[in-house]
Design a protein around this motif. Structure first.
Motif, short mmCIF file in Angstrom:
data_model
loop_
_atom_site.label_atom_id
_atom_site.label_comp_id
_atom_site.label_asym_id
_atom_site.label_seq_id
_atom_site.Cartn_x
_atom_site.Cartn_y
_atom_site.Cartn_z
N VAL A 1 0.91 -1.23 -0.03
CA VAL A 1 -0.01 0.06 -0.07
C VAL A 1 0.89 1.13 0.05
N ALA A 2 1.96 1.20 0.72
CA ALA A 2 2.75 2.40 0.76
C ALA A 2 3.47 2.67 -0.46
N ILE A 3 3.96 1.66 -0.92
CA ILE A 3 4.55 1.87 -2.15
C ILE A 3 3.80 2.18 -3.34
N TYR A 4 2.60 1.84 -3.22
CA TYR A 4 1.62 2.02 -4.48
C TYR A 4 1.13 3.55 -4.31
N MET A 5 0.74 4.08 -3.01
CA MET A 5 0.57 5.29 -2.86
C MET A 5 1.71 6.64 -3.06
N ASN A 6 2.92 6.02 -2.93
CA ASN A 6 4.00 6.91 -3.18
C ASN A 6 4.88 6.70 -4.55
N ARG A 7 4.53 5.75 -5.54
CA ARG A 7 4.96 5.40 -6.43
C ARG A 7 5.54 6.42 -7.36
N ASP A 8 4.60 7.40 -7.51
CA ASP A 8 4.99 8.55 -8.36
C ASP A 8 5.64 9.72 -7.69
N ARG A 9 4.97 10.07 -6.52
CA ARG A 9 5.32 11.20 -5.59
C ARG A 9 6.67 10.99 -5.14
N HIS A 10 7.22 9.83 -5.01
CA HIS A 10 8.58 9.91 -4.67
C HIS A 10 9.20 8.56 -5.37
N ARG A 11 9.36 8.98 -6.57
CA ARG A 11 9.81 7.96 -7.65
C ARG A 11 11.39 7.50 -7.42
N GLU A 12 12.23 8.68 -6.67
CA GLU A 12 13.43 8.38 -6.78
C GLU A 12 13.73 7.35 -5.16
N LEU A 13 12.75 7.73 -4.48
CA LEU A 13 13.19 6.82 -3.21
C LEU A 13 12.39 5.27 -3.25
N ILE A 14 11.45 5.08 -4.18
CA ILE A 14 10.89 4.01 -3.94
C ILE A 14 11.77 2.52 -4.30
N PRO A 15 12.49 2.68 -5.13
CA PRO A 15 13.42 1.48 -5.36
C PRO A 15 14.26 1.04 -3.76
N TYR A 16 14.65 1.83 -3.32
CA TYR A 16 15.29 1.72 -2.05
C TYR A 16 14.22 1.08 -0.71
N VAL A 17 13.08 1.94 -1.06
CA VAL A 17 12.02 1.65 -0.10
C VAL A 17 11.65 0.16 -0.18
N VAL A 18 11.35 -0.35 -1.36
CA VAL A 18 11.00 -1.65 -1.70
C VAL A 18 12.25 -2.71 -1.07
N SER A 19 13.65 -2.24 -1.38
CA SER A 19 14.76 -3.09 -1.13
C SER A 19 14.73 -3.15 0.48
N VAL A 20 14.43 -2.12 1.18
CA VAL A 20 14.55 -2.22 2.69
C VAL A 20 13.37 -3.01 3.20
N ILE A 21 12.37 -2.77 2.77
CA ILE A 21 11.34 -3.71 3.16
C ILE A 21 11.33 -5.19 3.02
N ALA A 22 11.67 -5.30 1.68
CA ALA A 22 11.89 -6.63 1.14
C ALA A 22 12.92 -7.38 2.10
N ALA A 23 13.87 -6.84 2.38
CA ALA A 23 15.16 -7.12 3.18
C ALA A 23 14.90 -7.80 4.63
N THR A 24 13.84 -6.82 5.05
CA THR A 24 13.20 -7.05 6.45
C THR A 24 12.43 -8.43 6.22
N GLU A 25 11.49 -8.46 5.26
CA GLU A 25 10.76 -9.66 5.23
C GLU A 25 11.71 -10.85 4.80
#
Length: 824
Positions: A108-132
């Motif tokens: 949900v967080a990635i979907y809501m911010n995928r356009d607004r914070h495009r430069e941050l999203i790849p690393y957001v995905v990486s950090v959450i995925a690493a935790t999981e």
């Protein structure tokens, strides 16, 4: 089905690895296709975890006892709702539930911010995925919830522990898990901002709502836990500083600090390093809390047991988190410099700074005291107990200081408050404090902590009412509307500010409930049928003792008649329930007569069915229901602050028809009594109990810890098991011999070879570390904060904005209009 579940977990692990690799590679190569592929993999991961959860829930509902986890935590007689709750009732399933929630929240967080914070999203995905990925790794190699029996499949399950067969406990863990996983989102955005160097305030806007959502669910989960402890454990209280309770409180402190200090960065460009640090520490504490409850490093009736291998894996993961996170903070320090300085110690940013330090110190103190038994055992070989008396002695003054700042902070101006401004703002709140304190003293209130708390609550409420009234008057004069429309429009214009004030009202109500603890009354009596006891304005008469059975349990129920001020006030039926498959874990069913001013709280502490005698513990708890009502007000204020800009046109639109109903439903939910069982560990041998004969004996019951090793280190006065009953008997014998409090302490120290039976370590030798270390840390931290503040305030250069702020306009209208423009 078990094979399908295991296959889904393996697929999820591979998907996590791909999401990390694709996202990082896409960000480094500036490849939109790779980034989108990583995002798609993360969405697929969420779908996989939903499937895995559905498989496990299906196994519980259908009774697939070939799966070890299902067999341990369910049986055929368990109601459907508790079969579903069994999903998170044990260690294996709770880890999977954590991962599933995080996958959904992250998507949900990635979907809501995928356009607004495009430069941050790849690393957001990486950090959450690493935790999981870490938690999925734990399940695959160590705690697979789909593990099956190799030989014969049991015909039935062992049944869910009575600890979890309870209305509140069925929803308390999910609430806490939602709060924990929601704190991963701010951490992911914070790390993404550090990695990319995009450290302006944009990332704060991305995480502010997620932090508020996590904070709200943590508050909800903690409140549910307090309700459960109050209504079901039978000891007359609602918070005992159990390690698992503390695990949820730690990130709550730091998240609260972040939600306050974020305003300073938005308004003044200050505390940038501090805010990043708070985000990292909050996430770390959610992981550390999970580690505490699942590794066995602390002793608790709520913990999942000891697991050294799991403890090692968690330790490695936590070291990696701290090293990676603060490594990036150090690397990006040049970009995290404050844009402005602290102009005055008498300013709102200075109050926020003090508030933040006290909250952080509170988290540190609770963490230190919770881990002190483990620390003492590792350093000296002797495990020392730090129980509720130690925590209360520290946290009581800390709570009063925080309540004072809640009342004073909003009245201070940004940058600098002049003397005339302080007099204007503080005169009514201080007058309310003085009048309340004087009235309490004249009324004979001599409990200093409760009296001070009542007076401070008056100060804070006056502050909040003053802010609403003055703001509404300014808006009324500017818009020409009536005062009510102006007030509604004011809240709509500045939702975060005035929603925060409503949250503060809820906190005041909670503190009122805490203050009522100072007037608590408690009595015990062993009564035959027809005998009665008196406590306060109530008379309790023992009428009958019944023993009944159903398909699941044996129920021993006491029936008592209640008279208030000489008039009949109904009957109460406290009980003990003994489940067929877990007779060694009977539950205590508390009978409560609720009122706005006080609760009458009756517990069947012991009984003898052959003679129809029963021992009742009766407690009068003043103002306790204001704690639950206060959370409802907190939830309302948080909901207002979370509303999007376009959701409300307050000055012209009416309140949505469902809003009041939703709030009422929440309050009703909190005030409902528990509908099923409650855990109160004991054995059938402990059914006959004794009554404390003096105040010293009562005190010793509260200060000495049960040493059975199975009841979660409860106080012997909590009637937790047969060993506690034996220790109460020893206390009575020692007092009959004329022993003093210190001599009783020495008896138990000699008997068990350590100070572990004591609720707080004796203040000498190594034990002084428990008493002195928090003082040293608090003092040194306060000095450090003061030095940093002085350095800020003494810098020679000053921005034009700061220079212009040195002159304060005394006009109320100008000041309020300026602050309204700055909000949101």
């Amino acid at each position: 089905m078990p094979a399908l579940g295991t296959f889904v977990l393996l697929t999820a692990f591979v998907t996590c690895a791909y999401a990390i690799a694709a996202s990082v590679a896409g960000a480094r190569r500036r490849s939109t296709r790779l980034v989108e592929s990583g995002i798609g993999a993360f969405y697929f991961l969420a779908a996989l975890m939903v499937v895995a959860s559905a498989v496990l829930i299906h196994a519980f509902v259908t009774g697939d006892y070939s799966i070890k986890y299902v067999q341990r935590y369910s049986d055929s007689a368990l109601p459907l709702a508790y079969k579903v709750a069994s999903y998170w009732g044990g260690l294996d399933g709770s880890i999977m539930f954590w991962v599933s929630l995080l996958a959904i929240f992250g998507s949900v967080a990635i979907y809501m911010n995928r356009d607004r914070h495009r430069e941050l999203i790849p690393y957001v995905v990486s950090v959450i995925a690493a935790t999981e990925m870490f938690f999925i790794f734990l399940m695959i190699i160590h705690k697979n919830p789909f593990s099956t029996f190799l030989t014969t499949t049991p015909a039935d399950g062992a049944g869910l522990t009575p600890l979890l067969q309870n209305f509140y406990m069925a929803i308390h863990p999910p609430s806490m898990y939602v709060g924990f996983v929601a704190m991963t989102i701010p951490f992911a955005f914070g790390i993404a901002a550090l990695v990319t160097g995009h450290l302006d305030d944009a990332w704060l806007r991305a995480v502010r709502r997620w932090t508020m959502i996590g904070w709200l669910f943590l508050s909800f989960g903690l409140t549910l836990g307090m309700l459960w402890a109050y209504e079901e454990l039978g000891w007359g209280g609602y918070w005992m500083w159990d390690p698992v309770e503390n695990a949820g409180l730690l990130p709550w402190f730091t998240a609260t600090a972040f939600l306050h200090s974020i305003r300073v960065q938005e308004q003044r460009g200050m505390l940038r390093v501090w805010n990043v640090t708070l985000v990292i520490v909050t996430f770390f504490l959610t992981i550390f809390g999970t580690f505490m409850t699942r590794s066995g490093i602390v002793q608790s009736v709520h913990a999942f047991g000891e697991d050294r291998e799991l403890a090692l894996l968690f330790t490695i993961f936590m070291v990696l988190i701290l090293t990676f996170s603060f490594g990036w903070v150090i690397y990006r320090l040049p970009l995290l410099r404050s844009r402005h300085e602290l102009d005055s110690f008498v300013s709102r940013e200075a109050a926020f700074l003090a508030n933040n330090w006290i909250l952080l110190f509170s988290a540190f103190f609770v963490l230190f005291a919770t881990m002190f038994p483990t620390l003492s055992e590792s350093l000296t070989g002797e495990r020392l107990t730090v129980a509720a008396p130690f925590f209360n002695r520290w946290m009581l003054p800390i709570g009063l200081i925080l309540l004072t700042l809640t009342g004073i902070g909003p009245l201070l101006a940004w940058r600098k408050s002049t003397v005339s401004n302080l007099v204007y703002q503080l005169k009514w709140p201080v007058l309310a404090f003085v009048v309340t304190a004087g009235a309490l003293y004249a009324a004979g209130v001599r409990v200093w902590s409760s009296g001070t708390c009542f007076a401070l609550c008056a100060l804070v409420l006056t502050t909040i009412v003053q802010e609403f009234v003055r703001g509404a008057q300014v808006r009324r004069d500017a818009s020409g509307t009536d005062i009510l429309t102006a007030l509604i429009g004011l809240v709509g214009r500045s939702k975060r500010r005035y929603g925060g004030y409503i949250v503060h009202v809820g906190i005041v109500l909670i503190f009122l409930g805490f203050a009522g603890e100072g007037f608590k009354q408690e009595e015990q009596a062993l009564m035959k049928v027809g005998e009665q006891m008196t406590i306060g304005s109530f008379v309790i008469r023992h009428d009958a003792l019944r023993v009944t059975n159903d398909s699941q349990k044996q129920m021993v129920t006491g029936q008592v008649s209640v008279l208030e001020n000489g008039k009949p006030a109904g009957t109460l039926e406290p009980a003990k329930w003994y489940f067929n498959k877990r007779e060694e874990e009977p539950t205590t069913e508390v009978a409560i007569r609720r009122a706005v001013t006080e609760d009458l709280y009756v517990v069947l502490a012991g009984f003898d069915a052959s003679t129809q005698t029963a021992t009742y513990t009766v407690t009068i708890n003043p103002l306790v229901n204001w704690i639950w009502f206060g959370f409802g007000i907190m939830a309302l204020g948080t909901g207002i602050a979370l509303l999007p800009e376009r959701a409300i046109a307050f000055a012209t639109a009416s309140v949505p028809s469902g809003a009041a109903g939703a709030t009422s439903a929440l309050l009703i939910l909190l005030l409902l009594p528990g509908v099923v069982h409650a855990q109160h560990l004991e054995t059938p041998e402990a059914r006959r109990t004794m009554v404390a004969r003096s105040q010293l004996e009562k005190d010793l019951w509260r200060e000495i810890i049960c040493m059975c090793g199975t009841c979660g280190r409860k106080r012997i006065g909590d009637f937790c098991c047969s060993h506690a009953a034996k220790m109460r008997g020893e206390v009575a014998t020692l007092l009959d011999q004329g022993k003093t409090r210190e001599e009783v302490y020495q008896y138990f120290i000699a008997q068990y070879g350590s100070q572990e039976p004591l609720g707080a370590p004796i203040d000498k030798g190594f034990n002084r570390l428990a008493w002195l270390f928090p003082y040293l840390v608090g003092a040194s931290g306060a000095v450090a904060v003061a030095l940093v503040a002085m350095r800020w305030s003494k810098r020679e250069h000053q921005t034009p904005e700061a220079a212009g702020a040195a002159v304060e306009d005394p006009s109320l209208g100008s000041r309020l209009d300026d602050e309204l423009r700055d909000l949101d």
